[in-house]
Every structure is written in C-alpha cells, then in structure tokens.
Design a protein around this motif. Structure first.
Motif, PDB file in Angstrom:
ATOM      1  N   GLU A  21       0.831  -1.207   0.000  1.00 49.55           N
ATOM      2  CA  GLU A  21       0.000   0.000   0.000  1.00 49.55           C
ATOM      3  C   GLU A  21       0.866   1.258   0.000  1.00 49.55           C
ATOM      4  N   LEU A  22       2.142   1.071   0.303  1.00 52.46           N
ATOM      5  CA  LEU A  22       3.069   2.198   0.410  1.00 52.46           C
ATOM      6  C   LEU A  22       3.948   2.392  -0.813  1.00 52.46           C
ATOM      7  N   ILE A  23       3.769   1.542  -1.827  1.00 53.03           N
ATOM      8  CA  ILE A  23       4.649   1.653  -2.998  1.00 53.03           C
ATOM      9  C   ILE A  23       4.506   3.051  -3.591  1.00 53.03           C
ATOM     10  N   GLY A  24       5.614   3.695  -3.831  1.00 50.66           N
ATOM     11  CA  GLY A  24       5.591   5.052  -4.365  1.00 50.66           C
ATOM     12  C   GLY A  24       5.930   6.084  -3.309  1.00 50.66           C
ATOM     13  N   THR A  25       5.622   5.771  -2.058  1.00 50.39           N
ATOM     14  CA  THR A  25       5.881   6.771  -1.026  1.00 50.39           C
ATOM     15  C   THR A  25       7.370   6.883  -0.714  1.00 50.39           C
ATOM     16  N   GLU A  26       8.147   5.834  -1.014  1.00 53.76           N
ATOM     17  CA  GLU A  26       9.597   5.947  -0.801  1.00 53.76           C
ATOM     18  C   GLU A  26      10.166   7.009  -1.744  1.00 53.76           C
TER      19      GLU A  26
END
Lengths: 253, 220
Positions: A204-209
């Motif tokens: 669900e966090l892919i991209g937030t890095e």
C-alpha cells in the motif's frame, strides 16, 4: 508451537513493556540544552546517530527485500483481492483497537469497534468486506502506546526501530504488547499470515519511498518530525495540532 | 502495525497538496470579481482535481510530467510561496539577504511542485469531504478542515490554512493529521543553516533537484 510460544512469552513481554515505558516517562519534552550547542540538536532525539544508522539499515532492507516482495505481490493480485486482504487484517485489528478504546475510557468507541468486528465477521463475509464503515460505524486507530499515553506515560526519546520504523521509547515498549495481542497467534498459519500482513502493508506504500526521497534532502529528519507530530495528534484524538502561536508569530513579525 | 500507521500518513501526505490546488482557469477568473469563501474554494478545487485525475489515465500511470504541467499552469497562483518558505525557514529568515530569500523561495517552490506532481500519480480511489471553514488566529486567516476517505481505513484529516490577500484567498499551509507540511521542514532547515549557513541550505535544495527519483533507488 508458535501459539504456545506466544502464550509463555506474554508475561515477559508485558514486563519488558513496563520497564521500557517506565523509563520513558522522565525525559519527554525537555527542550532545554538544545540551544546551548552551536549545532541544532533535536531535543526529542538524543540517540540520533544510532537512529540514523538503523534508518539506513531499514532503507537497505526495504530496497533489497520488502519492496521487491511488495511489488511482486501487487503484480500477481488483482485490486479487489488486495482490498479484501486489507479489510480482513483491519477487521482482526478491531478487537484490539476496541480493547484499547475501553482501557482509555472511551467506552462508546470500544463498543463501536467491537460491533464493527461482529458485523464485518458475519455480514461482511468473515471480514473480507468492510460493511461497518458505510453502515455508520467508523474505524478508529488505537494501540497500546496510545493507551499508555492516556494513562500519563510520557513519550520519551524518539527511537528508530529495525523493521518497524519510527517510534518513541513509550511506543516501542508498547509494541510487544500490541504484537502479542494479535489474533494471528490463534491460527495455525501465524507466520505465513504475518508475512502477508507485512507485504500487504508495504504494497500500500509503494511510491511513497520516492515521495519521501523527493520531498527532502534529509529523509530521516523529515520522517522523524512528521511521525512525532502526528503521533501526538493521534494520542489526543485530534486535539493536539501544530502549534499555531509560533506560526502566527512568524506571520506577524 | 507501525508500518501500517506510516502507510496511512504517507498516503495522506501524497494526497494533501494535489487536492488543495487545482482550480480550473474559468474558476480562477471568477474569483477576481469577488473572493469566494475559503471552504467553497477548497471544495471547488478538490472537485476539479478529482475529476481531472479520474479522467487522466496518463497521470495515474505515473506521468509526473503531465501532473507537473497541471500544477505549474493552474495551481501555483493560489499558493503564497514566500509565506510558506518563511514558515519553513523559521527564525533564520530575517538573517537572509533579499537575494537569498528570493532564491530560497524559488527552490522551495520547485521542491514542493516536484514532490507533489509525483504524488498526484499515486491517486487511486479516495474521495474528499470538505467541512465548513473555521476562523484562524487572525481576522484574515481561515482554516478549512477536510477528510480524505478511503474504503476500509480511518479517514485522514487534512486542513488547509488560507490568508486573504486583497480579494483572493491564498493557501500558505497544509496540515495533515495535525502536522504542518511546511513547518515539518523547519528542524531540517535550521540544522542545515547551523552547519553550513543559508548558502548551505540553498546548495542542499539545489542538489535535491538532481537526486535520482523513481526506480533510481540509491538514495544519496
């Protein structure tokens, strides 16, 4: 096997939590001695060097293991499946969330949280569908760290935990209790499900890095400051917001 | 569990600015006649943003260039970047020369635009609920609370802080779950200034532009 392990470990984990959080109550929010030094030291982060090292470790671990797993998971599962997985884990969480609401004296919330679990576990087909939210029973966000805070335990210094990420001494002490309270201990497939839980959460966090990387030249400090502020906001159920005295001083001078 | 909390807040973060800032040109023209109420402004803007996102497969497929274009042309006029930069820099602002202040403002604006045009590409199925505006600490300041709603998760509170300038309301802060996206930079900026001076901060912000993004993985 893991079930018995968790039962026998529980008292030990609780003891650890009490010891850690007991220590945490003293050094919270003492913003002195920061201005004395020529370099600005974050008053809530006396272990910054160690924390930064752990942050780098987490980033490397993420890049090498968690992110690839999460991307693979996302590639092979259709979105409706992922939503069902999210709902299923969230539904289990409502039991412990409700318990913490009760411990904090928010009884109406606690009843709401447990009612959510009952509705979603039955009419929501075992928790795969969240029918409680549209049905007027909002999802809450509670954990044992917030309960300790309501009981008067100070947050203590900022701590970067391996794997689990940003925390405070109080919340790090509460984490083993949260983990021990997971209903996943009561099923036979504890570890596969726990891994799925992590991989799903990461997906669900892919991209937030990338967002974090672009947002600042000091990712560690950005994450730390954001975490601490929103954590205080959560503990107070939205009452503690950004200090506006300071903000308006800036505007008026 | 901590991971999940971080997930929520980062998701909120990625959505906060884009929702704030995309009125249509027609709407922008309309505001020049008479100032729209701040909550009506935020509501109209967010509706436009959501419509644009839903109808733009390019942006959702990760075309941050297209998102940046959108922000550059339509959004920027509704933000007060000088005020934002001043809030982020904090007490050191006054020791900066006018040239340094100007350079800092430009670099901070570019940083936010780059960051959030990328964030726009993360939009999926969230909706936004705008609540009535409430008074800020000063007569010309209003705060507009909103909630980002996502199925199966607790709504995320995002508040827009606007100031009236002439006959227009301008956004100068966004507060996500009690956390100012602008003031969140202050510790970082103060630390950099205490180590390397204001020019050191300017240099760091310049270097930031060339940081590898997306798949370029190695940070720093």
């Amino acid at each position: 096997m893991f079930r018995t392990l968790s039962r026998s470990c529980l008292p030990a984990l609780c003891a650890l939590a009490v010891v850690l959080t007991g220590c945490a109550s003293t050094p919270a929010n003492t913003p002195d001695n920061a201005s004395a030094s020529s370099v600005v030291v974050h008053p809530g982060d006396p272990w910054e060097q160690t924390n930064r090292a752990i942050f780098r470790f987490n980033q490397n671990l993420d890049e090498a293991v968690l992110l690839p797993l999460a991307k693979g998971y996302k590639a092979i599962t259709p979105q409706p499946v992922r939503i069902a997985v999210r709902n299923w884990f969230n539904n289990l969480d409502d039991l412990w969330i409700g318990f913490n609401s009760m411990l904090q004296g928010k009884f109406a919330n606690g009843v709401n949280d447990w009612a959510r679990f009952i509705f979603n576990s039955t009419l929501g087909l075992g928790g795969f569908i969240d029918i409680a939210s549209p049905g007027g029973m909002p999802k809450h966000d509670e954990d044992f760290g917030q309960t300790l805070a309501v009981w008067g335990v100070g947050e203590g210094p900022f701590v970067m935990l391996p794997l689990f990420g940003p925390s405070t001494l109080r919340d790090a002490g509460a984490l083993p209790v949260d983990l021990a309270a997971s209903p996943l201990w009561f099923v036979d497939d504890t570890w596969p499900l726990t891994i799925l839980h992590f991989v799903h959460a990461r997906s669900e966090l892919i991209g937030t890095e990338d967002l974090l990387r672009q947002a600042t030249f000091d990712e560690y400090a950005y994450m730390r400051d954001f975490y601490l502020q929103q954590r205080r906001y959560k503990v107070s159920d939205g009452q503690a917001t950004q200090s506006y005295d300071d903000l308006y001083d800036e505007l008026n001078d | 569990m901590m991971l999940k909390k971080t997930a929520t807040l980062l998701a909120a973060l990625s959505l906060a600015l884009p929702f704030a800032v995309t009125p249509s040109p027609a709407f922008a023209a309309e505001t020049t006649a008479q100032a729209t109420a701040p909550d009506a402004l935020v509501k109209d803007i967010s509706t436009q943003v959501l419509d644009t996102l839903r109808n733009s497969p390019e942006i959702r497929a990760g075309d941050s260039g297209k998102a940046a274009e959108l922000i550059q042309t339509i959004v920027l006029p509704h933000f007060d970047f000088v005020r934002m930069t001043r809030l982020a820099v904090g007490k050191n602002w006054r020791s900066a020369t006018p040239e340094q202040q100007q350079e800092l403002t430009g670099l901070f604006r570019d940083l936010l635009v780059r960051t959030y045009s990328n964030a726009l590409t993360q939009y999926r199925d969230q909706t936004l609920e705008v609540k009535p505006a409430r008074a800020g600490a000063a007569a010309d300041i209003m705060q507009v609370p909103t909630e980002i709603v996502q199925s199966g998760a607790q709504p995320v509170a995002v508040e827009y802080v606007l100031q009236k300038q002439g006959d227009e309301w301008k956004v100068f802060d966004i507060v996500v779950m009690g956390t100012s996206l602008v003031i969140n930079y202050r510790n970082t900026f103060e630390q950099k200034i205490s180590q390397a001076g204001i020019d050191g901060l300017i240099q760091s912000l310049k270097n930031q532009e060339f940081k590898p993004d997306a798949t370029g993985s190695t940070a720093k």
